[in-house]
Design a protein around this motif. Sequence first.
Motif, mmCIF file in Angstrom:
data_model
loop_
_atom_site.group_PDB
_atom_site.id
_atom_site.type_symbol
_atom_site.label_atom_id
_atom_site.label_comp_id
_atom_site.label_asym_id
_atom_site.label_seq_id
_atom_site.Cartn_x
_atom_site.Cartn_y
_atom_site.Cartn_z
ATOM 1 N N LEU A 123 0.983 -1.171 -0.537
ATOM 2 C CA LEU A 123 0.176 0.376 0.329
ATOM 3 C C LEU A 123 0.127 1.607 0.072
ATOM 4 O O LEU A 123 0.617 2.528 -0.148
ATOM 5 C CB LEU A 123 -0.784 0.037 0.924
ATOM 6 N N THR A 124 2.224 0.981 0.398
ATOM 7 C CA THR A 124 2.816 2.575 0.342
ATOM 8 C C THR A 124 4.165 2.253 -0.864
ATOM 9 O O THR A 124 4.251 1.302 -1.225
ATOM 10 C CB THR A 124 3.516 1.976 2.257
ATOM 11 N N ASP A 125 4.732 3.017 -1.201
ATOM 12 C CA ASP A 125 5.545 3.061 -1.968
ATOM 13 C C ASP A 125 6.834 2.903 -1.230
ATOM 14 O O ASP A 125 7.547 2.902 -1.986
ATOM 15 C CB ASP A 125 5.322 4.575 -3.259
ATOM 16 N N GLY A 126 6.878 3.287 -0.424
ATOM 17 C CA GLY A 126 8.436 2.948 0.594
ATOM 18 C C GLY A 126 8.184 2.976 1.967
ATOM 19 O O GLY A 126 7.516 3.524 2.379
ATOM 20 N N LEU A 127 9.244 3.295 2.765
ATOM 21 C CA LEU A 127 8.802 2.574 4.502
ATOM 22 C C LEU A 127 10.165 4.084 4.597
ATOM 23 O O LEU A 127 10.892 4.159 4.774
ATOM 24 C CB LEU A 127 9.224 1.763 4.295
ATOM 25 N N ILE A 128 9.818 4.618 5.958
ATOM 26 C CA ILE A 128 10.762 5.185 7.081
ATOM 27 C C ILE A 128 10.552 4.530 7.670
ATOM 28 O O ILE A 128 9.763 4.428 8.976
ATOM 29 C CB ILE A 128 10.301 7.015 6.578
ATOM 30 N N PHE A 129 11.725 4.183 8.469
ATOM 31 C CA PHE A 129 11.417 2.707 9.883
ATOM 32 C C PHE A 129 12.669 3.110 10.743
ATOM 33 O O PHE A 129 13.951 3.860 10.788
ATOM 34 C CB PHE A 129 12.273 1.553 9.204
ATOM 35 N N SER A 130 11.949 3.267 11.658
ATOM 36 C CA SER A 130 12.664 3.922 13.348
ATOM 37 C C SER A 130 12.730 2.518 13.647
ATOM 38 O O SER A 130 11.705 2.648 14.787
ATOM 39 C CB SER A 130 11.895 4.359 13.775
#
Lengths: 341, 341
Positions: A123-130
């Motif tokens: 569903l997302t084009d990419g991920l910012i992951f913390s």
Amino acid sequence: MSISGARGTVTMHDVAARAGVSVKTVSNVVNDYPHIRPATREKVQRAIDDLGYKMNLSARSLRQGRTGIIGLALPELSLPYFAELADSVIRAAEARGVVVLIEQTGADRQHELDVLTSDRRQLTDGLIFSPLELGPDDADALKVDYPLVVLGERIFGGDWDHVTMNNVDAARAATQHLIDQGRRRIAVIGAHAGETMGSAALRVLGYQAALAANGIPLDPDLIVEGGLWHRATGAECVAHLVDSGVEFDAIFGLNDALALGALHALHARDITVPKDVAMIGFDDIEDASYTSPTLSSISPGREEIAQEAVDLLLARIAGGEDPYRRVIADFTVMPRESSGA
Amino acid sequence: MSISGARGTVTMHDVAARAGVSVKTVSNVVNDYPHIRPATREKVQRAIDDLGYKMNLSARSLRQGRTGIIGLALPELSLPYFAELADSVIRAAEARGVVVLIEQTGADRQHELDVLTSDRRQLTDGLIFSPLELGPDDADALKVDYPLVVLGERIFGGDWDHVTMNNVDAARAATQHLIDQGRRRIAVIGAHAGETMGSAALRVLGYQAALAANGIPLDPDLIVEGGLWHRATGAECVAHLVDSGVEFDAIFGLNDALALGALHALHARDITVPKDVAMIGFDDIEDASYTSPTLSSISPGREEIAQEAVDLLLARIAGGEDPYRRVIADFTVMPRESSGA
DNA sequence: CTGTTAGCGCGTTCAA
DNA sequence: TTGAACGCGCTAACAG
């Protein structure tokens, strides 16, 4: 032609029919395609307004293979630092025309792994992951086939961008700040035993470096473990310190939440900050400016981190093939009342 | 047949081909359709695993007309109350299999209106909306053609569910709590002049009712205006109070952020809480338990609000045609040190 | 500058 | 219980 008020009923075809043009032209108008005759554009726009047309974003996503949504995976929004980070990320994303889907991992290792492979990544084009629990050993899990930006500690070995800060130097500066106020028995709270590369380990390293640089002996009893960096943990750490009878004249909270909990616990014991014990935190959450006394802290450049992360991610989504980058945000020591500066 | 590792490349067709069945069968398996022969299911599952198949959610959304995403529009995550609310909403949504797209309105009236008609509403199956600026006059703007749950004040006149709390009674209870501690000159900070139906107005109403019920005269000078309910505003309100020379022995902060800012400002002026001035806030954010002194507050039942909101929204999305409901969450007075209870 | 057409990957008829 | 074919609404080719 459908002129029903029901949701999603009006399509491009309806608009095209009403405007007397083809769907392609309608598509061109809504996508701000440059070369359209003003008259045509206006005609189409009127039809859109008349019909109340709204583009079906699912159809567009299917066609383009992109959703315009980026994911943001973080421990939990109840932690003020992450709430403020999410705020900044959402703002940065909005300025660039994308929206943000937030997933909470609860600082749970399995949950952090799940988020990387979840169906939702479709569903997302990419991920910012913390990540909080994942470390260098998990580099393989991070080898995913979508654009990824990792926040926080550097995890080696894969195809992703990093946005980090210099935890060691920042912690050293925080500790030095306390030393500069004449403190010598500096406790640090929130340490994670056994960890080697996480924020906790790096910040403790900086703490030790500062002590060493000033010829202050390291007392292991002053390093207090604390798992989750919540306020409650900070309070527990102080309880532990006081009960253990160790002498201390300063506390370095590995994040602000810990420091806030510690302030609370000291106050409850009639230990005065900064007179009896000086304190500094880490993160510079908004709270730090409003506690009594106000809390000295390290500002990690949250705004910069958020914007860099979004920019890096969008560049990858757009197909950027540059070498993977590591952005190191600047930090600033924020002296306030709690350190007596 | 595509067996590339590239993203989104494996389709149901690929899985069907490998498993030697039709796409329909694959679809049945991934959607847990009941009547499938175990052998078939297993065959398909193996093909899915082998190929690393992930369903294309955009295609499904297009086909079904639903995305599995709900929107959450709130002022800003930097405000602790909303961060905690978002946390709860995300948890509730996850438990029910949907994800949450957060939009920040920045407590800006136009932005609040925009969010209702934004293209992004095409991306969400429904919206949980927590307006700050919109009021009864904007009922028309809320007449949208998608499922909507409104949080906070009741706005009459449309087809949507409400999840609210009894602001008047809660504010009355907060004020009464201060009165019970023997306070008579109770200031209230964060009032909004001219507003008649918002949280500020309702809470001030409750404040006035409590005074009246106890035969305490109302002094307009004790009602301090304050636009945005941030910590900074709370500090400004105290500055205003002190500078104006009005006598006061208690402060009712219309939310906790205001109260935190007020605590800070009082401390800076060496005014002791609760000895000189008692204080109570509203929202019971986590901070309230960790300030010095700890902050008395009103707990609005945040968890309950979040769950009810998600449940109501999902019921509408599922096509529920019940009469529109108004859920009123319970509140609780949380006495802590700041009110000297 | 604009029209025509062919899918994107899925769920859903209708048959078998 | 499973298969074949259609179309959800849109954009990208390719014409014209």
